[in-house]
Scaffold this motif. Structure first.
Motif, mmCIF file in Angstrom:
data_model
loop_
_atom_site.group_PDB
_atom_site.id
_atom_site.type_symbol
_atom_site.label_atom_id
_atom_site.label_comp_id
_atom_site.label_asym_id
_atom_site.label_seq_id
_atom_site.Cartn_x
_atom_site.Cartn_y
_atom_site.Cartn_z
ATOM 1 N N ASP A 70 0.908 -1.114 0.068
ATOM 2 C CA ASP A 70 0.015 -0.075 -0.019
ATOM 3 C C ASP A 70 0.827 1.431 0.044
ATOM 4 N N LEU A 71 1.848 1.282 0.952
ATOM 5 C CA LEU A 71 2.778 2.339 0.971
ATOM 6 C C LEU A 71 3.514 2.598 -0.473
ATOM 7 N N CYS A 72 4.050 1.557 -1.128
ATOM 8 C CA CYS A 72 4.580 1.847 -2.538
ATOM 9 C C CYS A 72 3.454 1.984 -3.681
ATOM 10 N N GLN A 73 2.571 1.615 -3.597
ATOM 11 C CA GLN A 73 1.481 1.999 -4.587
ATOM 12 C C GLN A 73 0.907 3.261 -4.464
ATOM 13 N N SER A 74 0.694 3.841 -3.423
ATOM 14 C CA SER A 74 0.518 5.280 -3.034
ATOM 15 C C SER A 74 1.557 6.211 -3.473
ATOM 16 N N THR A 75 2.701 5.888 -3.239
ATOM 17 C CA THR A 75 3.969 6.533 -3.670
ATOM 18 C C THR A 75 4.237 6.654 -4.976
ATOM 19 N N VAL A 76 3.757 5.454 -5.682
ATOM 20 C CA VAL A 76 3.830 5.574 -7.216
ATOM 21 C C VAL A 76 2.877 6.581 -7.879
ATOM 22 N N ILE A 77 1.815 6.693 -6.910
ATOM 23 C CA ILE A 77 0.768 7.669 -7.912
ATOM 24 C C ILE A 77 0.805 9.095 -7.251
ATOM 25 N N ILE A 78 0.598 9.194 -5.950
ATOM 26 C CA ILE A 78 0.215 10.401 -5.322
ATOM 27 C C ILE A 78 1.111 11.670 -5.416
ATOM 28 N N PRO A 79 2.461 11.397 -5.130
ATOM 29 C CA PRO A 79 3.514 12.464 -5.598
ATOM 30 C C PRO A 79 3.104 13.153 -6.831
ATOM 31 N N TYR A 102 4.094 0.475 -14.947
ATOM 32 C CA TYR A 102 4.550 -0.599 -14.385
ATOM 33 C C TYR A 102 4.527 -0.992 -13.007
ATOM 34 N N PHE A 103 5.063 0.185 -12.388
ATOM 35 C CA PHE A 103 5.158 -0.279 -10.798
ATOM 36 C C PHE A 103 3.796 -0.323 -10.260
ATOM 37 N N PHE A 104 2.836 0.565 -10.665
ATOM 38 C CA PHE A 104 1.543 0.456 -10.159
ATOM 39 C C PHE A 104 0.970 -0.920 -10.281
ATOM 40 N N THR A 105 1.219 -1.441 -11.653
ATOM 41 C CA THR A 105 0.546 -2.716 -11.933
ATOM 42 C C THR A 105 1.223 -3.732 -11.004
ATOM 43 N N ILE A 106 2.447 -3.676 -10.711
ATOM 44 C CA ILE A 106 3.153 -4.543 -9.876
ATOM 45 C C ILE A 106 2.524 -4.518 -8.640
ATOM 46 N N PHE A 107 2.310 -3.393 -7.950
ATOM 47 C CA PHE A 107 1.572 -3.537 -6.440
ATOM 48 C C PHE A 107 0.149 -3.549 -6.355
ATOM 49 N N ALA A 108 -0.539 -3.650 -7.496
ATOM 50 C CA ALA A 108 -1.910 -3.595 -7.587
ATOM 51 C C ALA A 108 -2.136 -5.294 -7.556
ATOM 52 N N ILE A 109 -1.577 -6.077 -8.509
ATOM 53 C CA ILE A 109 -1.608 -7.583 -8.666
ATOM 54 C C ILE A 109 -1.357 -8.066 -7.472
ATOM 55 N N VAL A 282 -7.926 3.080 -0.161
ATOM 56 C CA VAL A 282 -7.788 1.745 0.314
ATOM 57 C C VAL A 282 -6.559 1.590 1.045
ATOM 58 N N PRO A 283 -5.331 2.129 0.507
ATOM 59 C CA PRO A 283 -4.018 2.203 1.335
ATOM 60 C C PRO A 283 -4.293 3.164 2.385
ATOM 61 N N MET A 284 -4.878 4.138 2.514
ATOM 62 C CA MET A 284 -4.971 4.759 3.557
ATOM 63 C C MET A 284 -5.687 4.169 4.875
ATOM 64 N N LEU A 285 -7.020 3.621 4.302
ATOM 65 C CA LEU A 285 -7.724 3.077 5.286
ATOM 66 C C LEU A 285 -7.331 1.694 5.821
ATOM 67 N N ASN A 286 -6.565 0.843 5.220
ATOM 68 C CA ASN A 286 -6.170 -0.236 5.645
ATOM 69 C C ASN A 286 -5.517 -0.461 6.999
ATOM 70 N N PRO A 287 -4.453 0.464 7.210
ATOM 71 C CA PRO A 287 -3.641 0.456 8.657
ATOM 72 C C PRO A 287 -4.880 0.853 9.622
ATOM 73 N N LEU A 288 -5.766 1.830 9.285
ATOM 74 C CA LEU A 288 -6.892 2.096 10.274
ATOM 75 C C LEU A 288 -7.807 0.775 10.726
ATOM 76 N N ILE A 289 -8.350 0.115 9.577
ATOM 77 C CA ILE A 289 -9.084 -1.039 9.577
ATOM 78 C C ILE A 289 -8.487 -2.202 10.403
ATOM 79 N N TYR A 290 -7.284 -2.262 10.320
ATOM 80 C CA TYR A 290 -6.655 -3.154 10.851
ATOM 81 C C TYR A 290 -6.123 -3.186 12.283
ATOM 82 N N SER A 291 -5.846 -1.633 12.654
ATOM 83 C CA SER A 291 -5.417 -1.405 13.858
ATOM 84 C C SER A 291 -6.494 -1.141 14.817
#
Length: 310
Positions: A70-79, A102-109, A282-291
């Motif tokens: 989630d961290l890597c996928q967000s960093t590929v897109i949001i900045p 390429y990197f977005f697809t790696i992390f999404a899959i 989802v990458p933002m919510l996952n840590p909240l959901i699980y914690s």
């Protein structure tokens, strides 16, 4: 000698979420805050699991890898997205675009299959608790995590090779906020039949296959939970799975809406809204959901805070 197929377009223009100038600055601050929470939440989860010895088990090993994805996928897109909010012309070079894709697809899959791995882990811990340590050995966990990343690499490489063979010669305006597959294919001058076949094949495998594993796991889990006599035992078992079920529902729901509907009825504007969920929310919510729904994580966090301020 046959000419090599190459791209005449050297850069693309990203329309972004909206083309209304008055919304650019508010959206910049909104997604800056979201990215801040995403980085803090996922990086914090990784550090917390690393520091807390009682979280060194398969369940949290998978959760740690999910946070990394989630961290890597967000960093590929949001900045890049944030930079575009402040730019007059939101451009991205052809090579930067294909690299981002390429990197977005790696992390999404990888996330699709990691969520399936986590569902299987929940199935083993609830349905076969006495054999859990034997089934989910260190070697087995390593193979499962490695498999998720390997499928991400294979899928991303196949999609990118096919995309690099497409000719872009006229339009260079991408109706999206990042270089995603479907918006790029809409700009193609050459045939995209092979791309569509590969996209559909991989989408079916990377979305439906993990979904089937998750559904089958939870069918057995629910059947086992219903057999538990004590109310407290049933409640504990449901708490173990509820966080994962919420994360799976949001992620696969938005992903399926984007990639598993016919192109004739798909809308890029609707697709952008759907993409926001699985790439940013989802990458933002996952840590909240699980914690927030996990006593072990709360206990570990309290211990780390106490030891830090002592």
């Amino acid at each position: 000698m046959e000419k090599r197929n190459y791209s005449l377009v050297t850069e693309f223009i990203l329309i972004g979420l909206t083309d209304q100038p008055e919304l650019q600055l508010p959206l910049f601050f909104l997604f800056l805050v979201i990215y801040g929470f995403t980085v803090m939440g996922n990086l914090g989860m990784i550090i917390l699991i690393g520091l807390s010895s009682h979280l060194h088990n398969p369940m949290y090993y998978f959760l740690c890898n999910l946070s990394l994805i989630d961290l890597c996928q967000s960093t590929v897109i949001i900045p890049k997205m944030l930079m575009n909010f402040l730019s007059d012309k939101n451009t991205i070079s052809y090579h930067e675009c294909t690299t981002q894709f390429y990197f977005f697809t790696i992390f999404a899959i990888s996330e699709c299959h990691m969520l399936a791995v986590m569902a299987y882990d929940h199935y083993v811990v609830i349905c076969h608790p006495l054999h859990y340590s034997l089934i989910m050995s260190y070697q087995a966990c390593s193979w499962l995590v490695g498999g998720a990343y390997a499928l991400g690499l294979i899928g991303a490489t196949a999609h990118t090779i096919c995309l690099r063979r497409v000719l872009f010669c006229k339009e260079n305006v991408i109706n999206h906020y990042f270089c995603d597959h479907l918006p790029l294919l809409k700009l193609a001058c050459s045939s995209i039949y092979v791309n569509e076949v590969v996209l559909l094949s991989f989408s079916i495998f990377n979305i439906l296959f993990p979904t089937v594993i998750i559904i089958c796991s939870y069918v057995f889990i629910i059947a086992t939970i219903l057999k538990i006599q004590s109310t407290r035992g049933r409640s504990k078992a449901f708490r173990t799975c509820s966080s994962h079920m919420v994360a799976v529902g949001v992620f696969f729901g938005s992903l399926s809406f984007m990639y598993l509907q016919p192109s004739s009825v798909s809308s890029m504007d609707q697709g952008k809204v759907s993409s926001v969920f699985y790439t940013i929310i989802v990458p933002m919510l996952n840590p909240l959901i699980y914690s927030l729904r996990n006593k072990d994580v709360k206990l570990a966090l309290n211990k780390v805070i106490e030891s830090t301020f002592q």
